[in-house]
Design a protein around this motif. Structure first.
Motif, PDB file in Angstrom:
ATOM      1  N   LEU A 156      16.538  20.348  36.186  1.00  0.00           N
ATOM      2  CA  LEU A 156      17.223  21.224  37.139  1.00  0.00           C
ATOM      3  C   LEU A 156      17.575  20.422  38.394  1.00  0.00           C
ATOM      4  O   LEU A 156      16.778  19.613  38.861  1.00  0.00           O
ATOM      5  CB  LEU A 156      16.313  22.393  37.520  1.00  0.00           C
ATOM      6  N   ILE A 181      12.864  22.533  33.236  1.00  0.00           N
ATOM      7  CA  ILE A 181      12.597  23.856  32.679  1.00  0.00           C
ATOM      8  C   ILE A 181      12.618  23.737  31.153  1.00  0.00           C
ATOM      9  O   ILE A 181      13.401  22.964  30.596  1.00  0.00           O
ATOM     10  CB  ILE A 181      13.641  24.881  33.189  1.00  0.00           C
ATOM     11  N   THR A 218      20.474  24.467  39.355  1.00  0.00           N
ATOM     12  CA  THR A 218      21.314  24.533  38.149  1.00  0.00           C
ATOM     13  C   THR A 218      20.859  23.462  37.167  1.00  0.00           C
ATOM     14  O   THR A 218      20.231  22.486  37.561  1.00  0.00           O
ATOM     15  CB  THR A 218      22.804  24.291  38.492  1.00  0.00           C
ATOM     16  N   VAL A 219      21.195  23.688  35.919  1.00  0.00           N
ATOM     17  CA  VAL A 219      20.796  22.715  34.895  1.00  0.00           C
ATOM     18  C   VAL A 219      21.681  21.480  35.019  1.00  0.00           C
ATOM     19  O   VAL A 219      22.893  21.576  35.124  1.00  0.00           O
ATOM     20  CB  VAL A 219      20.929  23.337  33.489  1.00  0.00           C
ATOM     21  N   ALA A 230      13.474  24.699  27.499  1.00  0.00           N
ATOM     22  CA  ALA A 230      14.584  25.419  26.879  1.00  0.00           C
ATOM     23  C   ALA A 230      14.524  25.241  25.369  1.00  0.00           C
ATOM     24  O   ALA A 230      15.350  24.563  24.779  1.00  0.00           O
ATOM     25  CB  ALA A 230      15.915  24.897  27.437  1.00  0.00           C
ATOM     26  N   ASP A 279      12.748  19.626  24.452  1.00  0.00           N
ATOM     27  CA  ASP A 279      13.463  20.854  24.770  1.00  0.00           C
ATOM     28  C   ASP A 279      13.645  21.071  26.264  1.00  0.00           C
ATOM     29  O   ASP A 279      14.186  22.073  26.690  1.00  0.00           O
ATOM     30  CB  ASP A 279      12.708  22.052  24.191  1.00  0.00           C
ATOM     31  N   ASP A 280      13.123  20.146  27.090  1.00  0.00           N
ATOM     32  CA  ASP A 280      13.214  20.343  28.538  1.00  0.00           C
ATOM     33  C   ASP A 280      14.597  20.011  29.073  1.00  0.00           C
ATOM     34  O   ASP A 280      15.250  19.077  28.632  1.00  0.00           O
ATOM     35  CB  ASP A 280      12.185  19.457  29.261  1.00  0.00           C
ATOM     36  N   LEU A 281      15.020  20.818  30.071  1.00  0.00           N
ATOM     37  CA  LEU A 281      16.262  20.506  30.775  1.00  0.00           C
ATOM     38  C   LEU A 281      15.919  20.169  32.220  1.00  0.00           C
ATOM     39  O   LEU A 281      14.975  20.731  32.793  1.00  0.00           O
ATOM     40  CB  LEU A 281      17.200  21.712  30.757  1.00  0.00           C
ATOM     41  N   LYS A 330      17.630  27.817  24.574  1.00  0.00           N
ATOM     42  CA  LYS A 330      17.544  29.019  25.404  1.00  0.00           C
ATOM     43  C   LYS A 330      16.531  28.797  26.528  1.00  0.00           C
ATOM     44  O   LYS A 330      15.437  28.283  26.288  1.00  0.00           O
ATOM     45  CB  LYS A 330      17.119  30.237  24.567  1.00  0.00           C
ATOM     46  N   LEU A 331      16.894  29.203  27.749  1.00  0.00           N
ATOM     47  CA  LEU A 331      15.993  28.990  28.882  1.00  0.00           C
ATOM     48  C   LEU A 331      14.765  29.878  28.763  1.00  0.00           C
ATOM     49  O   LEU A 331      14.865  31.043  28.385  1.00  0.00           O
ATOM     50  CB  LEU A 331      16.708  29.292  30.207  1.00  0.00           C
ATOM     51  N   ALA A 332      13.628  29.282  29.106  1.00  0.00           N
ATOM     52  CA  ALA A 332      12.382  30.044  29.048  1.00  0.00           C
ATOM     53  C   ALA A 332      12.325  31.038  30.197  1.00  0.00           C
ATOM     54  O   ALA A 332      12.837  30.774  31.275  1.00  0.00           O
ATOM     55  CB  ALA A 332      11.195  29.092  29.142  1.00  0.00           C
ATOM     56  N   THR A 333      11.720  32.198  29.970  1.00  0.00           N
ATOM     57  CA  THR A 333      11.489  33.140  31.072  1.00  0.00           C
ATOM     58  C   THR A 333       9.990  33.247  31.286  1.00  0.00           C
ATOM     59  O   THR A 333       9.210  33.246  30.341  1.00  0.00           O
ATOM     60  CB  THR A 333      12.060  34.534  30.764  1.00  0.00           C
TER      61      THR A 333
END
Ligand SMILES: Nc1ncnc2c1ncn2[C@@H]1O[C@H](COP(=O)(O)OP(=O)(O)OP(=O)(O)O)[C@@H](O)[C@H]1O
Ligand SMILES: [Mg+2]
Lengths: 301, 232
Positions: free
Chosen positions: A261, A272, A247-248, A274, A257-259, A278-281
């Motif tokens: 985890l 991750i 989870t973040v 973001a 922009d990184d979150l 918005k989370l990257a896919t």
């Protein structure tokens, strides 16, 4: 393609190591058998080159029952890499690599030439050729073991916990090499491990086994992670412990922009990207790597 | 010392003749004992029942005093009492009795990983024996045959006591005539022969087992140590 058809193995002492096992192992892919100690992985692997003969059921390679092939000839046509390399301590590295070629009466000069090329292939310096295995590091020995397995240019390579006895850094290196070799040489690899991370890393198809080699789940790493078939699988892949459920982090803010985890235990597990919140896919399968050039050849395993 | 020079090539029998007799009594048992112990040891290393039976039989034979064996051998093999073959056969029995333990240990010292992997890459059973198991058993076999060599060379002296000439004659005559130089000559020559044999064997070992020096195999050296304790 290797096909197990209702294969069982009952050892003379009464141990039912494999109980009615059926599976298809596709050509030119890596299939990983993973499970805890004693669940029958080695037995399964050794039935492919007839080091162990099944009590019942049949095994086919390219639709031909291997029981019809003379074991020694079959083994020479299939690469085998084991833990602790199993190199012959009284033969120099070059002779170890050339073993199968020399057994099959390939002229010496040709066999040595090919063996030297194979040292390059597995990333070993040719100066090691004249050493004895005891004069190499564990990681180097494993590479020699892989080179020996590849010597006869087999279509199938069986690997039984080949990296179980080397340190984590070397193991990571060897895993990367294995993926590179699979990509470049297009072998059908059957790989045995009890390390689920290794299984997910290397496997195109992962088969999770319970005692008696009963299949707990079979699929791509993504399928298994997304939908563990049972509590057993969930706990085996660590989902239950929350190791893989991330989870973040609400606490720490990473760069830009990184979150960050965190896993269920609250330990940082990674970051991750973001962008704009918005989370990257990403592409779910890092192993869709080189499928393109594999389909062009006919499916002889 | 003068006595030695006077009798070395002349005399009846000359010392030189006794050296030759001694060699012809001790060399065949060492070689035959070594060769016979290899299949027996291999079998014993593979089969628990065979192991206890074989090791049992040969430890009994080993405890038989040599005079008993010298009487039994002619009876068992239909040889004349004064045939030098009796001594050769008896010494061969002792050689096998000592050597079979080493050769069993030698084959047991070959790691099962290596045997399995040889099987996995496609060695046939015969190729595996000659190409993998025999050479890897080499260091322990060598340790065993060195012990056998020393013991056979010294045991061969007992031939003298049943009338088969060997360096033991020098002991016997020396005692009879209180000629200590004769006894000493016998002892020194036996030691020299044993030392030369040992040099030859260790030289052969270096020649045939080059990998053994460059890679220390703990399994083998441990077994060698055990062997030394067992035979001392
Ligand atoms: N030669 C044999 N004789 C009798 N039982 C055996 C033999 N080989 C394996 N077994 C038994 O069969 C079962 C499966 O063994 P196997 O070696 O295939 O397990 P594995 O999954 O490879 O285990 P590990 O991860 O420890 O290597 C075990 O219970 C084992 O004790
Ligand atoms: Mg195993």
């Amino acid at each position: 393609m290797i096909e197990f058809k209702s294969v069982s193995k009952l050892y003379p002492d009464g141990t039912r190591a494999v109980d009615d096992f059926s599976v298809i192992i596709p050509s030119r892919k890596t299939t990983v058998f993973v499970g805890s100690s004693g669940c029958g992985k080695t037995t399964l692997l050794r039935m492919i080159n007839r080091m162990v003969d099944p009590t019942s059921g049949t095994i086919e390679i390219d639709s031909r029952d291997i029981a019809q092939t003379e074991p020694v000839r079959l083994r020479r046509s299939i690469g085998y890499v084991m833990q602790n390399s199993g190199l012959l301590p009284h033969r120099k590295v070059i002779d170890n690599v050339a073993t199968v070629l020399l057994l099959t009466k390939v002229p010496k000069a040709e066999a040595y030439e090919r063996a030297l090329t194979l040292l390059d292939t597995v990333g070993l310096d040719r100066v090691l050729a004249n050493r004895y295995p005891g004069e190499l590091s564990g990681g180097q020995q494993q590479r020699v073991g892989v080179a020996r397995g590849l010597a006869a240019d087999p279509n199938i390579l069986l690997m039984d916990e080949p990296f179980g006895a080397v340190d984590p850094i070397v193991r990571t290196e060897l895993q990367a090499e294995t993926m590179r070799l699979q990509r470049e040489l297009d072998k059908t690899i059957v790989f045995v491990t009890h390390d689920i991370d290794e299984a997910f890393l290397l496997g195109d198809q992962v088969i999770i086994l319970e005692k008696g080699a009963r299949i707990a789940q079979k699929g791509t790493p993504e399928e298994i992670l997304a939908r563990p078939a049972s509590d057993f699988v969930a706990s085996f892949i660590g989902a239950e412990r929350g190791k893989r459920r991330l989870t973040v982090s609400s606490g720490v803010q990473a760069n830009g922009d990184d979150l960050v985890l965190v896993d269920a235990g609250g330990y940082a597990a990674g970051v991750i990207a973001a962008p704009d919140g918005k989370l990257a896919t990403g592409n779910a399968s890092p192993k869709s790597r080189s499928v393109s050039n594999k389909t062009s050849q006919a499916g002889d395993a | 010392m003068q006595w030695v020079w006077d009798n070395f090539f002349f005399g009846n029998p000359s010392i030189w003749q006794l050296v030759l007799d001694h060699l012809s009594l001790s060399v065949p048992p060492i070689i035959i004992g070594f060769l016979v112990s290899i299949p027996l040891g291999f079998w014993a290393s593979r089969n628990r029942v065979a192991r206890s039976v074989l090791l049992g039989i040969f430890s009994v034979l080993y405890t038989l005093p040599s005079p008993v064996l010298f009487v039994l051998v002619p009876v068992a093999f239909g040889l004349a009492i004064l045939d030098s073959k009796n001594v050769v056969v008896a010494l061969t029995v002792y050689a096998v009795a000592i050597m079979i333990r080493s050769s069993t240990d030698a084959f047991l010292s070959v790691s099962s990983d290596v045997r399995e992997s040889a099987r996995a890459v496609g060695f046939s059973a015969v190729q595996r024996f000659f190409g993998v198991e025999l050479p890897l058993a080499g260091p322990v076999l060598l340790a065993g045959v060195r012990v056998v060599s020393v013991s056979t060379v010294s045991l061969a002296t007992v031939g003298a006591f049943i009338g088969i000439p060997s360096l033991g004659n020098l002991f016997q005559d020396g005692f009879k005539s209180s000629l200590y130089i004769e006894i000493w000559t016998g002892i020194v020559l036996v030691l020299i022969i044993a030392a030369i044999f040992d040099l030859i064997l260790s030289g052969l070992g270096r020649l045939l087992l080059p990998w053994n020096r460059r890679t220390t195999r703990r399994g083998a050296s441990r077994l060698v140590a055990k062997e030394a304790v067992w035979t001392s």
